[in-house]
Scaffold this active site. Sequence first.
Site, mmCIF file in Angstrom:
data_model
loop_
_atom_site.group_PDB
_atom_site.id
_atom_site.type_symbol
_atom_site.label_atom_id
_atom_site.label_comp_id
_atom_site.label_asym_id
_atom_site.label_seq_id
_atom_site.Cartn_x
_atom_site.Cartn_y
_atom_site.Cartn_z
ATOM 1 N N SER A 143 1.015 -1.573 0.117
ATOM 2 C CA SER A 143 0.541 0.574 0.103
ATOM 3 C C SER A 143 0.902 1.261 0.167
ATOM 4 C CB SER A 143 -0.885 0.013 1.636
ATOM 5 O OG SER A 143 -1.588 1.588 1.318
ATOM 6 N N CYS A 157 -6.875 1.992 13.268
ATOM 7 C CA CYS A 157 -8.076 1.936 13.071
ATOM 8 C C CYS A 157 -8.923 1.445 14.582
ATOM 9 C CB CYS A 157 -8.270 0.776 11.648
ATOM 10 S SG CYS A 157 -7.291 -0.596 12.202
HETATM 11 N N1 PLP Z 1 -1.999 -4.379 6.280
HETATM 12 C C1 PLP Z 1 -1.392 -4.172 6.852
HETATM 13 C C2 PLP Z 1 -0.051 -4.939 7.692
HETATM 14 C C3 PLP Z 1 -1.398 -2.532 7.339
HETATM 15 O O1 PLP Z 1 -0.589 -1.816 8.762
HETATM 16 C C4 PLP Z 1 -2.311 -1.992 6.705
HETATM 17 C C5 PLP Z 1 -3.307 -0.601 7.371
HETATM 18 O O2 PLP Z 1 -3.110 -0.302 8.682
HETATM 19 C C6 PLP Z 1 -3.297 -2.257 6.045
HETATM 20 C C7 PLP Z 1 -3.145 -4.222 5.587
HETATM 21 C C8 PLP Z 1 -4.602 -2.126 5.061
HETATM 22 O O3 PLP Z 1 -4.033 -0.647 4.339
HETATM 23 P P1 PLP Z 1 -5.162 0.437 3.780
HETATM 24 O O4 PLP Z 1 -4.431 1.139 4.469
HETATM 25 O O5 PLP Z 1 -4.295 0.711 2.175
HETATM 26 O O6 PLP Z 1 -6.436 -0.205 3.038
#
Ligand code: PLP
Length: 371
Positions: free
Chosen positions: A194, A321
């Site tokens: 991401s 989150c």
């Molecule tokens: N996976 C991990 C390990 C993350 O830290 C995050 C974001 O906090 C995500 C997935 C989700 O990514 P995105 O914010 O791009 O949807």
Amino acid sequence: MMKKFVYADHAATTPLMPEALEAMLPFLKEDFGNPSSLHSWARHARKAVDEARTVIAKCINAEPDEVFFTSGGTESDNWALKGSQGGVMVSAYEHHAVLNAAASEERRGRRIVRVKPSKGGIVSSRRLSAAWEDGVELVSVMTANNEIGTINPIGELAAFAHRRGALFHTDAVQAAGHIPIDVRAWNVDFLSASAHKFNGPKGIGFLFVRKGLKLAQLLDGGQQERGFRAGTENVASIVGMAAALKRNCECMGENAAHLDNLTSLLRNGIDTSFKRVVYSGEKEGPQLPGFTSVSFPGNSAEGLLHMLDLTGVAVSAGAACNSKNTQISHVLKAINARKEVARSTIRITLGPENTTDDVAAILRALRRFVR
Ligand code: PLP
């Protein structure tokens, strides 16, 4: 005294780097064409998307046609899990993008096996082996954890999954741009990333899909991304993501050395200022550069976070989150952290733009507010 603003929450998101913004601007202004059209505006946009794909592929040692653009880490993780078949083995401290996608597949009748990491926050092939069940066709273990920063032995885990006849996915959202990623050396089948975690724009990411493998498509529509991910490409963001990943990969050693230095200063400062502190996930293996997950028992992490915020210092309590919700983090639960420790754990994640003055400001704020 002047208030000093210190951003120390880079695991939640990172500032957009100037190189990425510069690369994006033309595609937000004059080069606004749709890559699927047939005129010269379209050709500019198509060329930019193709070049970005090549740059990203090179950064992770993949082929360009193994890189599929998505809207970010959440979509990439959902696609890997929901687009595959058979039973799924996941670690219990994955991001909710993986855990909730797995739970949703479970409700649809797929077998989901959850594996706990060690107390130090590492998933080993021994753990996968102990929990193994026939029928597992996909194993998903994150490259690095987003709350405690521990890094898993991905090559070893992928080899184990393959020996058992399963495919292997890794959520490398926290790792990409910060530690070297080599999809060939690790021999992974799917890898999520991401852009906003490596100084690129928000709402854009990619999924690496090893050549020859197919995932069921998540979105129906046009023929973009070779028919596997419909929707007009987010050209400016794709270009910004490639610029950010390239730059971060070029500066990786330098950034890591700077962050290691700042992290030592921070931890020495914490250790000399407070009698009782507990660090999460540090003893068994490497951690992401700039990452400190620390508990000040007797303090509420949420209360501490808000006090620090009032003085201009931004940190986090568990995952971003989760920060509105006082439940104990599933990651700290998975590593068997004591309740008292989990309730008082904050995550301080430094980035390349942080300075020794920033660390001094964080320490001042901690000394003022930690009871
Ligand atoms: N996976 C991990 C390990 C993350 O830290 C995050 C974001 O906090 C995500 C997935 C989700 O990514 P995105 O914010 O791009 O949807």
